[in-house]
Design a protein around this motif. Structure first.
Motif, PDB file in Angstrom:
ATOM      1  N   ARG A  48      48.064  37.659  39.414  1.00 31.57           N
ATOM      2  CA  ARG A  48      47.265  38.017  38.233  1.00 31.57           C
ATOM      3  C   ARG A  48      45.858  37.426  38.338  1.00 31.57           C
ATOM      4  O   ARG A  48      44.860  38.087  38.038  1.00 31.57           O
ATOM      5  CB  ARG A  48      47.943  37.519  36.962  1.00 31.57           C
ATOM      6  CG  ARG A  48      49.164  38.318  36.540  1.00 31.57           C
ATOM      7  CD  ARG A  48      49.496  38.071  35.078  1.00 31.57           C
ATOM      8  NE  ARG A  48      50.661  38.857  34.672  1.00 31.57           N
ATOM      9  CZ  ARG A  48      51.891  38.396  34.592  1.00 31.57           C
ATOM     10  NH1 ARG A  48      52.129  37.130  34.908  1.00 31.57           N
ATOM     11  NH2 ARG A  48      52.887  39.173  34.212  1.00 31.57           N
ATOM     12  N   ALA A  49      45.774  36.151  38.746  1.00 33.93           N
ATOM     13  CA  ALA A  49      44.469  35.498  38.866  1.00 33.93           C
ATOM     14  C   ALA A  49      43.589  36.191  39.898  1.00 33.93           C
ATOM     15  O   ALA A  49      42.366  36.246  39.750  1.00 33.93           O
ATOM     16  CB  ALA A  49      44.658  34.027  39.230  1.00 33.93           C
ATOM     17  N   ALA A  50      44.211  36.738  40.936  1.00 36.11           N
ATOM     18  CA  ALA A  50      43.459  37.446  41.975  1.00 36.11           C
ATOM     19  C   ALA A  50      43.064  38.852  41.553  1.00 36.11           C
ATOM     20  O   ALA A  50      42.355  39.548  42.292  1.00 36.11           O
ATOM     21  CB  ALA A  50      44.281  37.503  43.263  1.00 36.11           C
ATOM     22  N   GLY A  51      43.529  39.279  40.364  1.00 33.49           N
ATOM     23  CA  GLY A  51      43.153  40.590  39.854  1.00 33.49           C
ATOM     24  C   GLY A  51      44.063  41.718  40.273  1.00 33.49           C
ATOM     25  O   GLY A  51      43.650  42.886  40.261  1.00 33.49           O
ATOM     26  N   ALA A  52      45.304  41.407  40.626  1.00 30.90           N
ATOM     27  CA  ALA A  52      46.243  42.445  41.063  1.00 30.90           C
ATOM     28  C   ALA A  52      46.669  43.330  39.909  1.00 30.90           C
ATOM     29  O   ALA A  52      46.727  42.891  38.756  1.00 30.90           O
ATOM     30  CB  ALA A  52      47.478  41.806  41.701  1.00 30.90           C
ATOM     31  N   ASP A  53      46.973  44.575  40.233  1.00 30.59           N
ATOM     32  CA  ASP A  53      47.620  45.475  39.283  1.00 30.59           C
ATOM     33  C   ASP A  53      49.107  45.160  39.350  1.00 30.59           C
ATOM     34  O   ASP A  53      49.792  45.551  40.296  1.00 30.59           O
ATOM     35  CB  ASP A  53      47.347  46.926  39.669  1.00 30.59           C
ATOM     36  CG  ASP A  53      48.034  47.931  38.744  1.00 30.59           C
ATOM     37  OD1 ASP A  53      48.849  47.505  37.891  1.00 30.59           O
ATOM     38  OD2 ASP A  53      47.782  49.136  38.885  1.00 30.59           O
TER      39      ASP A  53
END
Length: 214
Positions: A48-53
Motif C-alpha cells: 500500500r505504501a508503495a502505491g500498489a493497486d
C-alpha cells in the motif's frame, strides 16, 4: 531486496513507469510469497505504501502454525493462485525458504531439478518468477558467485540482479545486473530507503548510478 520487488509489484499493478523511466505495460496482477515477513501485517502495508493497486496484489498468506508452501512438491497450490489472479509477476522471497526439504541447496543438479517445474509454470502462465536469495560472506568475487548456495540458482535464471550497498555514497544502494540472457546488460540504478507517512519503508529511486564497484 524485498523492498525493491514490492516497489516493482506496485508499478506492475498500476501500470506506472519502471524505475529507469521505461514505460510500464498495462496494469497486471502480482503474487508475493514471503518467508520472512507476514502477509497481513507487513507485506500488505508495504505494498500500500508503495502505491500498489491492492485489488491486483495478493500476498500469499498462511494460517498461524501452518507450514510454508513447499516447491516443487506443492507447485499446484502456487499455480492455482497464479491462474486465479492471472498474475504476470510472482515474487518468492527467499526461494530457499520455500523449497522442499529434500532439495540439496549446495548441489547444482538438485537445484536444477527443483527449479525446472517453476520454469514450466512461468511458461504455461506467461508470468515472470522473481526469486530472491541472500548473498554469501565473500568479497571481491565475480558477481555471479556472490549468491548463497549453489550457482545453479543463477544458472537457471534468464536474468540476474545484485543489490548491495553503494560503497561511494552513504545510505545508498545499487541494483546491478550481472547476468542477462535476453538483452544487453542494463545500467545500474541507485536508490535509498525512506519512511512513508504510514511508517512503512519505501524505495526512493535516484536514477543511474556511477558506481562500478559491483
Amino acid at each position: 531486496k524485498s523492498l525493491v520487488t514490492l516497489d516493482l509489484c506496485a508499478r506492475i499493478t498500476t501500470g506506472r513507469a519502471y524505475p529507469d523511466g521505461q514505460p510500464g505495460p498495462a496494469p497486471a496482477s502480482v503474487v508475493v510469497l514471503s518467508g520472512d515477513d507476514g502477509a497481513r501485517d507487513v507485506i500488505t502495508g508495504r505494498l500500500r505504501a508503495a502505491g500498489a493497486d491492492m485489488a491486483r496484489a495478493q500476498a500469499f498468506d498462511r494460517e498461524p502454525g501452518e507450514a510454508l508452501l513447499r516447491l516443487p512438491g506443492q507447485l499446484a497450490r502456487l499455480e492455482a493462485a497464479v491462474a486465479r489472479r492471472g498474475a504476470r509477476y510472482v515474487v518468492i522471497d527467499p526461494i530457499t525458504a520455500f523449497l522442499d526439504l529434500n532439495v540439496n541447496l549446495a548441489c547444482d543438479r538438485s537445484v536444477h531439478a527443483a527449479l525446472a517445474p517453476l520454469a514450466g509454470l512461468a511458461q504455461r502462465r506467461g508470468c515472470v518468477i522473481h526469486m530472491i536469495r541472500h548473498l554469501n560472506k565473500g568479497g571481491g568475487q565475480n558477481a555471479l558467485y556472490r549468491g548463497l548456495h549453489s550457482i545453479g540458482f543463477i544458472a537457471n535464471c534468464r536474468v540476474g540482479w545484485l543489490v548491495a550497498c553503494d560503497p561511494g555514497v552513504a545510505n545508498q544502494y545499487v541494483v546491478a545486473q550481472p547476468k542477462s540472457n535476453l538483452d544487453l546488460p542494463q545500467p545500474s540504478l541507485a536508490y535509498a530507503i525512506e519512511s512513508h507517512e504510514s511508517g512503512n519503508p519505501v524505495i526512493a529511486w535516484r536514477g543511474l548510478s556511477q558506481c562500478n564497484a559491483l
